[in-house]
Design an enzyme around this catalytic site. Sequence first.
Site, short mmCIF file in Angstrom:
data_model
loop_
_atom_site.label_atom_id
_atom_site.label_comp_id
_atom_site.label_asym_id
_atom_site.label_seq_id
_atom_site.Cartn_x
_atom_site.Cartn_y
_atom_site.Cartn_z
N SER A 1 0.69 -1.08 -0.45
CA SER A 1 0.06 0.21 0.03
C SER A 1 1.05 1.10 -0.36
O SER A 1 1.70 1.64 -1.18
CB SER A 1 -0.83 0.14 1.59
OG SER A 1 -1.83 -1.36 1.10
N LYS B 1 -21.37 18.70 4.01
CA LYS B 1 -20.97 18.83 5.43
C LYS B 1 -20.36 17.85 6.29
O LYS B 1 -19.06 17.25 7.03
CB LYS B 1 -20.85 20.16 6.35
CG LYS B 1 -20.35 20.67 7.66
CD LYS B 1 -19.12 20.69 6.81
CE LYS B 1 -18.20 21.41 8.14
NZ LYS B 1 -16.38 21.65 7.89
#
Length: 452
Positions: free
Chosen positions: A144, A197
């Site tokens: 990764s 948000k």
Amino acid sequence: MRLIDVVTSPWALMPDKLMEIRGIYETHLRGEKIDLAGVEARLGRPLANEAKPYQVEQGVAIVPCIGVLAKRAGMFMDISGGTSTQRIGDMLDAAAQDPGVHAIVLEIDSPGGAVDGVQILADQIRATRQGKPVHAWITGMGASGGYWIAAACERVLISDRTTLVGSIGVVATHVDVSGAQAKNGVTTTEITAGQYKRIASNYAPLSEAGRATMQQQVDAIYEVFVNAVADGRGVSVDTVLTDMADGRVFIGQQAIDAGLVDGVSTLDALVAQLAQRPGAGRPATPTPTRKAAMDQSQLQAEHPALAEEIRQEAHAAGIAAGIDQERARHAALDAAAEPAYAELTAQAKAEGWDAGRYALAVLGAEKEERAQALANLRADAPKPVPVIDGREAEAQAAAAPAATVPIVPITKTPSGYGVDDAKRALDAKARAHQAAHPGTDYLAAVRAVTAQ
């Protein structure tokens, strides 16, 4: 990094390691005290994980990139035994400026980590390579985010054929803590402004809109990851997607076959190889105490090997700069090219013209074409009929062969030149001849009566 961010942020990390980290931090989020002594006992080592500085062997700096990656150090480093990408970047800068270092090796043993900071470090590695070679040596695991920074290096080597490499992918998780809060008699109400948000709030189950938003974020980061690997390994994005970036972990030879790494080597062998590169081990040039600069002949006499190396580097740099300039010139010509002047465009490229000279040449060619077109029009235009008086016209008509079209006599009247009475008379005779000889055209009739 806030504790909740550790659990919910995108990660480029092996799944089992991510679950371990999440377990520790979710314990903290529940208000339970983390048993650091118990963690040390389970790990079999103390949690004092101070980052070690890079070491220099034979002029090669070995920069450790060990454990889970995070942007900044802190309690996260203590628990996970990880490494700060900022700390790696600082060591990379120091090694790049160290006059006793001519090459750098990133010693990587990492399952990856938080995405934040990894791309910055990868870009820093590529910039450092402009001055000194940077190689990656993976021992144990480079997965990764750990592979993300390895792919930015000049070469990627693994320590043996059991080394784990790959796991190219991104993961993000959503943690709904509303049930746990309800059990403790706690309700959290969020007041927001802006549609997105808190689209994936941790204080409510994940909505479809929240899931879609998180998926878009993960996909965007995955695209950056894939493009970084393609750029670092010098292959196409399609090759990365097909052969490397499906989230698999490759073992040893599998990683070599897939193009993720370049080969197998011990760290000592890699250091020895880099120590034998041209320019390796050359001592740093001391700061001169004299005011006069060393000229080329003095450098050649006192340091012939260095002079030759500088000459070769300058030559290579000049060739590279020339190639870049030539590509830029061709691109400018292609942008300014006129389809009607393909031959002129080819001439401009072959003879080294810039776009300005090419534009002037096109204008000149257009001017020549317009001038030639005007000349052709003038050449093809009918000749004007000469203006003569009536007596001269009669004389020419009498002298002309019968097949010649008679010249229309023109006389000058007080108001200018016009057709005189002789023309009218000739016209009347011609029309009378046509009436007397049906089928005769007007021109033949004029010739007939003129010949009488």
